[in-house]
Scaffold this motif. Structure first.
Motif, PDB file in Angstrom:
ATOM      1  N   CYS A 164       0.757  -1.201   0.069  1.00  0.00           N
ATOM      2  CA  CYS A 164       0.018  -0.124  -0.027  1.00  0.00           C
ATOM      3  C   CYS A 164       1.007   1.294  -0.016  1.00  0.00           C
ATOM      4  CB  CYS A 164      -0.862   0.082   1.291  1.00  0.00           C
ATOM      5  SG  CYS A 164      -1.912  -1.411   1.576  1.00  0.00           S
ATOM      6  N   ILE A 179      -4.113   0.300  -2.364  1.00  0.00           N
ATOM      7  CA  ILE A 179      -3.593  -0.972  -2.639  1.00  0.00           C
ATOM      8  C   ILE A 179      -2.716  -0.706  -3.993  1.00  0.00           C
ATOM      9  CG2 ILE A 179      -3.693  -3.219  -2.682  1.00  0.00           C
ATOM     10  CD1 ILE A 179      -5.969  -2.906  -0.959  1.00  0.00           C
ATOM     11  N   ALA A 208      -8.230   1.930   0.990  1.00  0.00           N
ATOM     12  CA  ALA A 208      -8.088   0.945   2.221  1.00  0.00           C
ATOM     13  C   ALA A 208      -7.687   1.675   3.487  1.00  0.00           C
ATOM     14  CB  ALA A 208      -6.972  -0.209   1.960  1.00  0.00           C
ATOM     15  N   ILE A 231      -5.841   1.478   7.429  1.00  0.00           N
ATOM     16  CA  ILE A 231      -5.274   0.708   8.618  1.00  0.00           C
ATOM     17  C   ILE A 231      -5.737   1.433   9.936  1.00  0.00           C
ATOM     18  CG2 ILE A 231      -3.075   0.088   9.672  1.00  0.00           C
ATOM     19  CD1 ILE A 231      -1.904   0.695   6.762  1.00  0.00           C
ATOM     20  N   GLY A 242       1.238  -5.093   4.186  1.00  0.00           N
ATOM     21  CA  GLY A 242      -0.084  -5.268   5.098  1.00  0.00           C
ATOM     22  C   GLY A 242      -0.758  -6.473   4.616  1.00  0.00           C
ATOM     23  N   ARG A 243      -1.593  -6.861   5.715  1.00  0.00           N
ATOM     24  CA  ARG A 243      -2.655  -8.012   5.289  1.00  0.00           C
ATOM     25  C   ARG A 243      -4.099  -7.644   5.202  1.00  0.00           C
ATOM     26  NH1 ARG A 243      -1.133 -13.389   5.157  1.00  0.00           N
ATOM     27  NH2 ARG A 243       0.595 -12.932   6.413  1.00  0.00           N
ATOM     28  N   ILE A 244      -4.906  -7.988   4.350  1.00  0.00           N
ATOM     29  CA  ILE A 244      -6.371  -7.810   4.403  1.00  0.00           C
ATOM     30  C   ILE A 244      -6.860  -8.579   5.328  1.00  0.00           C
ATOM     31  CG2 ILE A 244      -8.486  -7.871   3.025  1.00  0.00           C
ATOM     32  CD1 ILE A 244      -6.909  -7.407   0.619  1.00  0.00           C
ATOM     33  N   TYR A 284     -11.074  -1.549   1.988  1.00  0.00           N
ATOM     34  CA  TYR A 284     -10.635  -2.602   2.633  1.00  0.00           C
ATOM     35  C   TYR A 284     -10.058  -2.202   3.876  1.00  0.00           C
ATOM     36  CZ  TYR A 284     -11.299  -4.947  -2.035  1.00  0.00           C
ATOM     37  OH  TYR A 284     -11.970  -5.475  -3.138  1.00  0.00           O
ATOM     38  N   ILE A 303      -6.752  -2.974   6.466  1.00  0.00           N
ATOM     39  CA  ILE A 303      -5.378  -3.749   6.461  1.00  0.00           C
ATOM     40  C   ILE A 303      -4.929  -3.796   7.890  1.00  0.00           C
ATOM     41  CG2 ILE A 303      -3.205  -3.810   5.419  1.00  0.00           C
ATOM     42  CD1 ILE A 303      -5.368  -3.726   3.190  1.00  0.00           C
ATOM     43  N   THR A 311      -1.238  -4.416  10.107  1.00  0.00           N
ATOM     44  CA  THR A 311       0.482  -4.489  10.072  1.00  0.00           C
ATOM     45  C   THR A 311       0.725  -5.017  11.383  1.00  0.00           C
ATOM     46  OG1 THR A 311       0.392  -2.105  10.751  1.00  0.00           O
ATOM     47  CG2 THR A 311       0.435  -2.652   8.550  1.00  0.00           C
TER      48      THR A 311
END
Length: 213
Positions: free
Chosen positions: A81, A95, A110, A112, A143-145, A154, A156, A158
């Protein structure tokens, strides 16, 4: 039940065509979500699969060889991202690349959230964490969805050790990329100036993570 799509099923759509609202539709292959709507990201034929108790899944099927862009973003996927805006409770990002797909031509929104930056307990009380000490605009973040969010963007995380900032430019030398010092600090190699970040410690290179190379 009636499915609310803006084009006839079976008709040809092109990248950027708005197919319908996330209130009624869920993005499937060949589509992406942005700003509360589902869009096509390839040229292909529109298809809708109705679900009993969930929004209908809309997809776009390419008549040619399947494109990497047909792979939709999904929960659990690693993404790269770019930070756009920092607020007290979250960082807004776009993203730019995704695991197994590579760079995206369309860049979904997205966020965080502060609670998803680190594992609880890593910094003591969650309220002590300042978003501006974790990310800055233009940073690249791995990061991870963790969810498809609130129909606008979305979500995210971390929190894992290997996730966080992977590229940040120095405030004193904007053309200079900083180097990681610790899990929470980076340093400009020219000026020696240190800045706080949520620093990633990836076990592989970004290309390996995102493209499997």
């Amino acid at each position: 039940k009636m499915v609310s799509v803006r084009f006839e099923v079976g008709s040809t759509v092109i990248p950027g065509d708005r197919l319908g609202s996330l209130r009624h539709l869920s993005p499937g292959p060949g589509t992406y979500a942005r700003g509360g709507h589902v869009f096509s990201c390839i040229v292909g034929k529109l298809d809708v699969a109705e679900e009993n108790d969930a929004p209908a899944v809309v997809s776009v099927n390419s008549p040619s060889k399947p494109s990497a862009l047909q792979q939709v973003l999904y929960v659990g996927q690693l993404v790269l991202c770019r930070v756009q805006r920092i607020m007290m409770q979250q960082a807004n990002v776009e993203i730019i690349a995704a695991e197994g797909v590579g760079r995206l031509s369309h860049k979904p929104d997205a966020s965080i959230r502060r609670d998803d930056v680190r594992h609880q307990g890593a910094t003591g009380k969650g309220e002590d964490l300042l978003m501006e000490n974790c990310f800055r605009p233009t940073d690249w973040v791995l990061g991870r969805i963790i969810s498809l969010g609130d129909a606008r963007r979305y979500m995210i995380s971390t929190a894992e050790t290997e996730l966080g900032v992977v590229r940040a430019m120095s405030s004193s030398h904007p053309e200079q990329q900083m180097k990681p010092l610790t899990w929470k600090e980076m340093e400009c190699p020219i000026s020696g100036k240190k800045q706080f970040r949520k620093v990633a410690k990836p076990s592989k290179s970004i290309n390996e993570i995102l493209l499997g190379k």
